[in-house]
Scaffold this active site. Structure first.
Site, PDB file in Angstrom:
ATOM      1  N   ALA A 115      -2.415  -7.882  -0.815  1.00 36.23           N
ATOM      2  CA  ALA A 115      -2.196  -6.626  -1.918  1.00 36.23           C
ATOM      3  C   ALA A 115      -1.064  -6.857  -2.720  1.00 36.23           C
ATOM      4  CB  ALA A 115      -1.746  -5.145  -1.776  1.00 36.23           C
ATOM      5  N   LYS A 116      -0.824  -6.612  -3.933  1.00 40.31           N
ATOM      6  CA  LYS A 116       0.280  -6.279  -4.845  1.00 40.31           C
ATOM      7  C   LYS A 116      -0.026  -4.641  -5.657  1.00 40.31           C
ATOM      8  CE  LYS A 116       3.891  -9.082  -5.255  1.00 40.31           C
ATOM      9  NZ  LYS A 116       4.437 -10.282  -4.239  1.00 40.31           N
TER      10      LYS A 116
END
Ligand code: NAD
Length: 426
Positions: A115-116
Site C-alpha cells: 500500500a502507499k
C-alpha cells in the site's frame, strides 16, 4: 523535531521511475507467462481512497488538503507501505508506489501486501501544530482503511516517527484501544523496534556481501562509492567499511567527496551530526562531481539518494562491477540493458533496500506480542531474511537466465499471482 523533506527527483528525459517499474513488471510477467486477466488484476490496485482534509492553519484560516491511500494488494496479508508528505503527491504516483510495496514485501517473503499513502502538502512550510492537525485529520479520514490486521502505514518522504506517533494516538483514541501495531516506524518509547533505524542500511550491506560472494569479490580488497549520506547511505557506508570495504567516495545534496585512500566513515558521520546534517565543508576527502562519484573507479556502487541517477546517459561509464540499490528507483529502465551488456550485477531496490520493511514487520510482530526483542535478535532475523531473499532471487536469475532485477520481479509476481489464484479471483 523537524520533518525531513526531499526535493522531487530531477527529470532526465528518461522513463520516470514508476514507468520504469511497470516496464520491468511487464517483462517479468511475460517471462512467467502470466495470462492477461491476471496481469490486469495485478496491475490494478484493490482499493484507492481519496479524501479532502480541512485543517485550521496557525493564521486561523482553513486550508483543504488532498490525501490518498491506495491498497494495491492485501492478498499475502495486511497491506504495508509508507505515507508521503510532498507537494508533488498525486493519486497515480501513490498507486504505482503501492504496487512497488507489494513486490518488495513478496520478494523478501514477509506476510504483507502493498500500500502507499500521501498528502499533497509542503511539510517544510508547515508548523508542528499544522502537521499534527493534518495528520490527525488524515487518520480520522482513513480510520476504516488502516488497521493492525488491514493496512499498516509507515514513514516515507516528508514523514517521520513523530507523525507515526500521532497516527497511533489518533487511531487508538478512535477505536478505544491502544493500537501500536497500526503503524510502524514509531519512536522507541511508543513501541518502535530496536534496529529499525539501521535496518535498511544493514540490509544493503548484507545484500552486498551476498553479491560479493557470487562475484568472488574479496571485501577486504573491494572499493566502494556511496551516493547519498542520509539514513540509508551513511549506515550502508559504515557497515560496509566494517566488512573491510574501502569507501572511496560519498556524497549528499551539498556535493560529492572522493579519497582514493579511503574515507573514514565514522568521522564523516560525526561531521554530519555536528554540521546541520550535511557533508558541506568535509575535509576528509577532495570534492568531486556527482557524475565522478557515479563513474568512480570502484568495485561497488551504492546509490542511496534519489530516483533516476543511473540512466542511459551515464550507465556505459560506470566502472563498478556491482551496484546495490539502497534508494528506490535509482536506475532507469533504459540503463538496465547497458549495465547488463557490461556484465554489471545490480541488486535491485525491491530486494536490496527491503531490510527496512522487514524490520517494520518485526516491529508489528513485537507490538502484537507485547514483547520486545533485543537488537541482536532483530538484526539476526533481518539478516536471515535478506540472505534467503538474495539466494531465492539469484536462483531465479539462473533458472530464467535473466538479471537480478527481472528475477526479483519474477519471484514477487509469481508469489502474488499464485496466492491470488489459490484464494480465487472474484
Ligand atoms: P535521507 O533523507 O535520510 O537521506 C537522503 C540523502 O540523499 C541525504 O544525504 C541527501 O543529502 C542526499 N541527496 C539528496 N539529493 C541528492 C543529490 N542530488 N545527490 C546526492 N545526494 C543527494 O533519506 P533515506 O531514508 O536515506 O532514503 C534514501 C533513499 O532510500 C530513498 O530513495 C528512499 O526512498 C530509500 N529507502 C529508504 C528506506 C529507509 O528505511 N530510510 C527504506 C527503503 C528505501
Amino acid at each position: 523535531m523537524t520533518v525531513k523533506y526531499k526535493e522531487p527527483a530531477p527529470i532526465h528525459g528518461e522513463l520516470n521511475p514508476l514507468d520504469s517499474m511497470m516496464e520491468r513488471f511487464s517483462v517479468a510477467a511475460e517471462i512467467l507467462g502470466l495470462d492477461e486477466s491476471m496481469y490486469n488484476a495485478l496491475k490494478s490496485p484493490e482499493k484507492s481512497v481519496a479524501v479532502s482534509l480541512p485543517v485550521t492553519m496557525d493564521n486561523g484560516k482553513i486550508e483543504v488538503f488532498e490525501g490518498f491511500r491506495v491498497v494495491h494488494s492485501a492478498k499475502l496479508g495486511p497491506s504495508k507501505g509508507g505515507i508521503r508528505y510532498a507537494p508533488s503527491v498525486n493519486i497515480d504516483e501513490v498507486k504505482a508506489l503501492a504496487a512497488w510495496m507489494t513486490w518488495k514485501c513478496a520478494v523478501v517473503g514477509i506476510p504483507y501486501g502493498g500500500a502507499k499513502g500521501g498528502i499533497k502538502c509542503n511539510p517544510r512550510e508547515m508548523s508542528q501544530g499544522e502537521l499534527e492537525r493534518l495528520t490527525r485529520a488524515y487518520t480520522v479520514a482513513m480510520a476504516d482503511v488502516f488497521g493492525p490486521e488491514k493496512d499498516i502505514p509507515a514513514p516515507d518522504m516528508g514523514t517521520n516517527p513523530q507523525i507515526m506517533a500521532w497516527i497511533m494516538d489518533e487511531y487508538s483514541k478512535l477505536k478505544g484501544v491502544a493500537s501500536p501495531a497500526v503503524v510502524t516506524g514509531k519512536p522507541l518509547v511508543l513501541g518502535g523496534s530496536l534496529g529499525r533505524v539501521e535496518a535498511t542500511g544493514r540490509g544493503v550491506m548484507v545484500s552486498a556481501r551476498s553479491a560479493m560472494g557470487k562475484l568472488k569479490m574479496n571485501p577486504n580488497k573491494a572499493r566502494a562509492a556511496v551516493q547519498g549520506f542520509g539514513n540509508v547511505g551513511s549506515i550502508s557506508a559504515k557497515l560496509l567499511e566494517l566488512q573491510g570495504v574501502k569507501i572511496c567516495a560519498i556524497s549528499d545534496v551539498t556535493g560529492a567527496y572522493m579519497n582514493e585512500g579511503g574515507i573514514d566513515i565514522e568521522k564523516a558521520i560525526a561531521y554530519v551530526e555536528q554540521n546541520g546534517g550535511n557533508l558541506e565543508g568535509f575535509t576528509g576527502a577532495d570534492t568531486c562531481t556527482n557524475e565522478e562519484l557515479l563513474t568512480a573507479d570502484v568495485d561497488v556502487l551504492v546509490p542511496a539518494a534519489l530516483e533516476d541517477q543511473i540512466t542511459s546517459k551515464n550507465a556505459d561509464k560506470i566502472k563498478a562491477r556491482l551496484i546495490v540499490e539502497g534508494a528506490n528507483g535509482p536506475t532507469s529502465a533504459n540503463a538496465d540493458s547497458i549495465l547488463n551488456d557490461k556484465g554489471v550485477m545490480v541488486v535491485p531496490d525491491i530486494l536490496a533496500n527491503a531490510g527496512g520493511v522487514s524490520v517494520s514487520y518485526f516491529e508489528w510482530v513485537q507490538n502484537r506480542l507485547g514483547y520486545f526483542w533485543t537488537e541482536e535478535r532483530v538484526n539476526r532475523r533481518a539478516d536471515r531474511i535478506m540472505k534467503q531473499a538474495f539466494e531465492t532471487v539469484f536462483a531465479a536469475s539462473k533458472k530464467y537466465n535473466v538479471n537480478m532485477r527481472i528475477a526479483a520481479y519474477i519471484t514477487a509476481i509469481d508469489k502474488v499471482a499464485s496466492t491470488k489464484q489459490i484464494r480465487g479471483i472474484f
